[in-house]
Write an enzyme that holds these catalytic residues in place. Structure first.
Site, PDB file in Angstrom:
ATOM      1  N   PRO A   2       0.821  -1.178  -0.036  1.00 19.34           N
ATOM      2  CA  PRO A   2       0.077   0.136   0.172  1.00 19.34           C
ATOM      3  C   PRO A   2       0.700   1.430   0.101  1.00 19.34           C
ATOM      4  CG  PRO A   2      -0.694  -1.464   2.071  1.00 19.34           C
ATOM      5  CD  PRO A   2       0.676  -1.952   1.185  1.00 19.34           C
ATOM      6  N   GLU A   3       1.001   2.152  -1.039  1.00 19.27           N
ATOM      7  CA  GLU A   3       1.234   3.240  -1.110  1.00 19.27           C
ATOM      8  C   GLU A   3       0.018   4.387  -1.062  1.00 19.27           C
ATOM      9  OE1 GLU A   3       4.506   4.306  -2.938  1.00 19.27           O
ATOM     10  OE2 GLU A   3       5.167   2.591  -3.697  1.00 19.27           O
TER      11      GLU A   3
END
Length: 271
Positions: A2-3
């Site tokens: 997850p960015e």
DNA sequence: CCCGATTCCTGTAGGC
DNA sequence: TGCCTACAGGAATCGG
């Protein structure tokens, strides 16, 4: 992994379903995350009503009247909403049930994530107080980056990944943003003009926005979807494409380790 | 202050 | 088929 676009997509997915609801049960199946989950979390949260789900950098902030739950997804974490009684999957570590009808589950195989309760003002919390501006903050400009990079010799890629400079630029989008801006990732941060930093600001925003847009396409299926998250539809131009021809048609994409992380760039269109 | 190295963790991929 | 190793990476922490 997850960015920022993935975290924001998660926020938009869970927020509308949970805001205004009251916690009816909390189960900690495995407290061993990056920081141990508070043993008394179930008692602490019981009966609280969720007011809002917000985001700061890659942290999700579940806000209640008396405090907040800070959640970070690390690099393998995800949140899902299921009906009570749904079979647990391996690495489902925490479950928070709302109104006895919806269960929020934190799933995180590598356990780099965290879930922390705080009653401090969020801006003063040690996890949040050193964070730089959001990429869309008007404070994030070419002049700001030029000033902040004064006399810095570290690679520009490391510089823009520094969360005290700007938040939300992880390894993948750092490579993508610098490619879009035409800047070599290994160039010393202090040796880049304000004008070129302006191009980096624009590129960071565009890349994150496009990835967010791609994530949004699966938003309506957020609760039930088991397929690939939408952000994988985001077209990566250099990341993971070693040896392939760049979209500029002139260069072959190279991989180089910068700051202990794989970095990808085109030697023809990035300088 | 700045910067590089190290650490946490486990699923996956590749070599043999 | 199975064993082994390398790799992936956000962010805190440490040492120079």
């Amino acid at each position: 992994m997850p960015e920022l676009p993935e975290v924001e997509t998660t926020r938009r997915g869970v927020g509308p379903l949970l805001e205004g609801r009251q916690i009816s049960a909390v189960k900690v199946r495995n407290p061993r995350l990056r920081q141990p989950v508070l043993a008394s979390l179930p008692q602490r949260l019981d009966g609280l009503r969720l007011r809002a789900v917000e985001r700061r950098a890659k942290y999700l902030l579940f806000r209640f009247d008396v405090g907040s739950l800070i959640v970070h997804l690390g690099m393998s974490g995800s949140l899902r909403i299921v009906k009570p009684g749904t079979a647990f999957k391996k690495h489902d570590h925490v479950e928070i049930t709302f109104d006895s009808t919806l269960c929020l589950r934190l799933h995180d195989p590598r356990r780099f994530g965290l879930m922390v309760w705080t009653e401090e003002p969020l801006a003063e919390h040690r996890l949040l107080r050193h964070l730089g501006p959001e990429p869309w903050d008007e404070q994030f400009t070419g002049a700001y980056l030029r000033k902040g990079s004064h006399r810095r010799t570290a690679a520009v890629k490391n510089f823009i990944m520094d969360s005290s400079i700007v938040v939300g630029v992880g390894n993948i989008y750092a490579s993508e943003s610098l490619h879009r801006a035409g800047v070599h990732p290994n160039r010393a941060a202090g040796r880049i003009s304000q004008r070129r930093y302006g191009a980096i600001v624009v590129a960071v925003r565009e890349v994150l926005e496009e990835a967010l847009e791609a994530g949004g396409t699966t938003l309506r299926d957020f609760v039930h979807s088991d397929g690939e998250p939408g952000y994988f539809r985001f077209k990566l131009k250099v990341y993971g494409r070693t040896g392939q021809r760049c979209s500029c048609e002139h260069g072959i994409i190279r991989q180089q380790v910068i700051g202990q992380r794989s970095s990808f760039y085109c030697p023809k269109c990035q300088h």
